[in-house]
Each structure stands twice: as C-alpha cells, then as structure tokens.
Write a protein that holds these residues in place. Sequence first.
Motif, short mmCIF file in Angstrom:
data_model
loop_
_atom_site.label_atom_id
_atom_site.label_comp_id
_atom_site.label_asym_id
_atom_site.label_seq_id
_atom_site.Cartn_x
_atom_site.Cartn_y
_atom_site.Cartn_z
N ILE A 187 14.71 7.12 16.78
CA ILE A 187 13.63 6.96 15.81
C ILE A 187 13.68 5.62 15.10
O ILE A 187 12.65 5.03 14.76
CB ILE A 187 13.65 8.12 14.78
CG1 ILE A 187 12.37 8.13 13.96
CG2 ILE A 187 14.87 8.06 13.90
CD1 ILE A 187 11.15 8.49 14.75
N ASN A 188 14.90 5.08 14.90
CA ASN A 188 15.02 3.83 14.14
C ASN A 188 14.43 2.64 14.89
O ASN A 188 14.12 1.61 14.27
CB ASN A 188 16.48 3.56 13.81
CG ASN A 188 17.36 3.45 15.04
OD1 ASN A 188 17.31 4.30 15.92
ND2 ASN A 188 18.17 2.42 15.12
N LEU A 189 14.26 2.76 16.20
CA LEU A 189 13.67 1.65 16.96
C LEU A 189 12.21 1.45 16.61
O LEU A 189 11.68 0.35 16.77
CB LEU A 189 13.81 1.91 18.46
CG LEU A 189 15.24 1.89 19.03
CD1 LEU A 189 15.21 2.12 20.53
CD2 LEU A 189 15.93 0.57 18.72
N ILE A 190 11.54 2.49 16.12
CA ILE A 190 10.13 2.37 15.78
C ILE A 190 9.92 1.31 14.70
O ILE A 190 8.97 0.52 14.76
CB ILE A 190 9.56 3.73 15.32
CG1 ILE A 190 9.40 4.68 16.51
CG2 ILE A 190 8.21 3.55 14.63
CD1 ILE A 190 8.79 6.01 16.16
N SER A 241 12.07 15.27 9.39
CA SER A 241 13.01 14.24 8.92
C SER A 241 12.73 12.90 9.60
O SER A 241 12.92 11.83 8.99
CB SER A 241 14.45 14.67 9.21
OG SER A 241 14.66 14.88 10.59
N ASP A 242 12.25 12.93 10.87
CA ASP A 242 11.87 11.69 11.56
C ASP A 242 10.74 11.00 10.80
O ASP A 242 10.79 9.79 10.54
CB ASP A 242 11.41 11.99 12.99
CG ASP A 242 12.54 12.36 13.92
OD1 ASP A 242 13.70 12.06 13.58
OD2 ASP A 242 12.28 12.97 14.95
N LEU A 243 9.70 11.77 10.46
CA LEU A 243 8.55 11.19 9.76
C LEU A 243 8.94 10.66 8.39
O LEU A 243 8.46 9.62 7.95
CB LEU A 243 7.44 12.24 9.64
CG LEU A 243 6.86 12.76 10.96
CD1 LEU A 243 5.77 13.80 10.69
CD2 LEU A 243 6.29 11.63 11.80
N LYS A 296 0.83 -1.20 0.00
CA LYS A 296 0.00 0.00 0.00
C LYS A 296 0.87 1.26 0.00
O LYS A 296 1.85 1.35 0.72
CB LYS A 296 -0.91 0.00 1.24
CG LYS A 296 -1.75 1.24 1.39
CD LYS A 296 -2.58 1.14 2.64
CE LYS A 296 -3.36 2.42 2.90
NZ LYS A 296 -2.50 3.53 3.28
N THR A 297 0.52 2.19 -0.84
CA THR A 297 1.24 3.46 -0.87
C THR A 297 0.82 4.29 0.33
O THR A 297 -0.35 4.50 0.58
CB THR A 297 0.92 4.23 -2.17
OG1 THR A 297 1.30 3.43 -3.28
CG2 THR A 297 1.69 5.55 -2.21
N VAL A 298 1.81 4.74 1.10
CA VAL A 298 1.53 5.52 2.31
C VAL A 298 2.18 6.88 2.20
O VAL A 298 3.13 7.08 1.44
CB VAL A 298 2.05 4.80 3.57
CG1 VAL A 298 1.30 3.50 3.79
CG2 VAL A 298 3.54 4.55 3.48
N ASP A 299 1.65 7.82 2.96
CA ASP A 299 2.23 9.15 3.02
C ASP A 299 2.29 9.58 4.48
O ASP A 299 1.97 8.82 5.39
CB ASP A 299 1.44 10.15 2.17
CG ASP A 299 -0.04 10.19 2.55
OD1 ASP A 299 -0.36 9.85 3.72
OD2 ASP A 299 -0.87 10.55 1.71
N ARG A 300 2.71 10.83 4.69
CA ARG A 300 2.89 11.32 6.05
C ARG A 300 1.58 11.33 6.84
O ARG A 300 1.56 11.12 8.05
CB ARG A 300 3.51 12.72 6.00
CG ARG A 300 4.12 13.16 7.32
CD ARG A 300 4.84 14.46 7.16
NE ARG A 300 5.96 14.35 6.27
CZ ARG A 300 6.61 15.37 5.72
NH1 ARG A 300 6.21 16.60 6.00
NH2 ARG A 300 7.63 15.18 4.91
#
Length: 382
Positions: free
Chosen positions: A320-323, A285-287, A261-265
Amino acid sequence: MKILSPEVTRLLDKLYNLRGSDSVIFKEMESAHEKALETKTRTTEEKSTLQEKIANLESDSKNLSEQGRKLKDLLNGIDKKSYEIVIDRLHINFDPETLVAKLDANLPETIDRVNADIKDSKEELVKVEEEMNSAITTIEEIGIRKDAAVANQEKLNEYFELALSGNINITRDSITSLLEQFGLTEEETREAAKILMFPEDALYDYDAKIKESEKKSISEVMQEAKKQEGVVETDKEQYAENVEISKVEPVKVVEPVIETKTVDREDIIDLFNDIGLDYLDYTTSDLDQILEHYNEKVIRRNINMFKQNNLSLDIFVDHINLIYDKELEAKMDRLLRIGKSAIDIYLNPTVLTKYDYKGLDKAIILLQSSGLDPKQVPLMAY
C-alpha cells in the motif's frame, strides 16, 4: 555456451519466484486471507450489534402496544367530573379525553416507525450475514487453494531439481499441465517446458547465481566493500569514481507537492474510481494510511507509471505504501537504467519498499564497487 535472452531471463525470474517462499501466489493468498479474516471479524461484531438492536426494538414495539392499550383503558375509565374540585383547586392540567385522543393520534404512528426500524435492521442483518458467510467461505477456499499451491510448488521444485541434475524424464504434457496451474501464458508455458525438458548451460549459470545470491546478502556485500575501502587505496579510488558516475546520471527529481485541501475517505474512493483502482480491494486501514499521506498528484503519477510499463496494479494491494511513495518513479528509473526490466521489478517489489532513493542508489554503487554487476544480481538479493 548459449546465453539466455532477456525474455527467458524474465521468465526464469518469474519461475524462481514461484518456487520460493515469497511466491506471488502465496502473497496474493495471504492478502486475500487477511482481508477475509478482517471481514469475518467485522461482520461478526456487526451481526451481534444488529441482533441486540432488533431484540430491543421488538421489545419496544410490544411494550408500546400493550402499555398504550392499558393506558387508554385506564383513561377511558376515569370520570373527570369526579375529581373536578381537586383538579381546579390544584390547577392540575389533566384531561383524560384529550390524552386518549393524543394516544389514538400518535401511538400507531410511533409503533409503525419502530416496526419500520426493525424491518430495516433485519434487512441489514441479512446483508451482514451474507458478507460474513462469504468471508468464511473464502477462508475455507483459500485453505484448500494453499494446500494445492504448496503441492504444485513442491512438484515445480522437483522438476527443476531433476532438470538441473540432468535426470529429468517427465512428459511434456505433465510439465505443461503443472505450469498451467501457475497462471502462465501459453507462450510462457511453452518456453518454460522447453527449459525444463532441454536444460542448457545458461540455466545452470542462472541457478548458480541465485544460490550464490542467497548465500551472500546485500548487507554482507556492503560490509565487504567497507573493509576493502579501509585497506586498499585503489578500491577507494574506484568507489569514488563510481560515485561520480552515479552523480552525473540523470535522476528524476520528485518535487514535493503541498496539498491544503481537506480530504476524506470518499475523496480517495472517487480518486480510485478515476484511476482504475477498486477500493473494495483495500482494507479500512489501507484507506486510512493513504489518507494520512494523501497527495493526489503523487498517487496519479505512480499509477500512471505502472500503467505505462504494462504492469498490473494489483501490486498496490499488497504494498500500500507504494501508492503514495514520492520517490517511486525515481527508484523505478534507477533500476531500469542499470538494466533491470519492469516485470522483474514488479515481481520483486520488496526492493522498492525496502529502500528510499538514496539507499537504493548506495546499494547499487556498493555492488559495483564489489565487482558485481547490479543487472546480474537478482533483486531479491538487494
């Protein structure tokens, strides 16, 4: 000799973190400071752009009014009959009266639209300036808070050194007053004050292990293990035995989830709202980083795992990378199985970001082959 309970050990882990340069307090302030600086930079640029836009629109509004009035006066002064032959012979479509009527009908509406755009832009400018001023205030406040945090940390280190040297002569109120500045619970404050006022052998042992771990990094332990592996055959056999033990331990296998599925912010924001994260805590930048590695199933699993362990979700703001780490659950499980507590892992998240699962497993095995108990080695030394 009295052995510290797991609860007191976790408290000491927390206190020693607060004593160091990687203190969670400093990390939180650094994160907030970075976000405030980013907001200040962004809003400063937005303010400049809006001010330029408003100036151009105000110029357009003024020119429309002045030029429209002049053109209308000019057209009203033209007698079409005076130029009738030229207009007819050259087939020129020129009718001053029609043009005046068009000006009367359309010019006021056009000016109103420009003025409405000016109003909207000014209202947006006010919001941007408020956000910018808030960021500037935050930066200033963090500077003051950091000075206070540094002073509190120095005082905490002073109290520990006095306690470890057996020369502490500080009142209970002074100690608890200081500890309260670090956001400890009432129970933690009471226990920490007791540890400092009445230090026992277990505290000295804990401090010795911390200092020893600071001298011997995990890379050094690994090098020593490799040297032993090449010289002593029995060490090789022991290492192989440890590997076999590790292999039979239950490991949570993380199945890759394919998302088409194409996702956005906006999808990320909706997901955050659903799982209890405030997207305003995260930078653009996180998002974007989450969007690049987006996998809803993995994200939900990681968040739920922290909730089930009663751990704060604030850890994801700074890491953030842990998410979206597909191996996060497996790494947490590996550390819990060697005796590490969930709160210990939370207070030392670098161990989760530094290794993938295979690397973490290898580090634990190498500690075991070197005669060290991974449970007793502080995570900051991994």
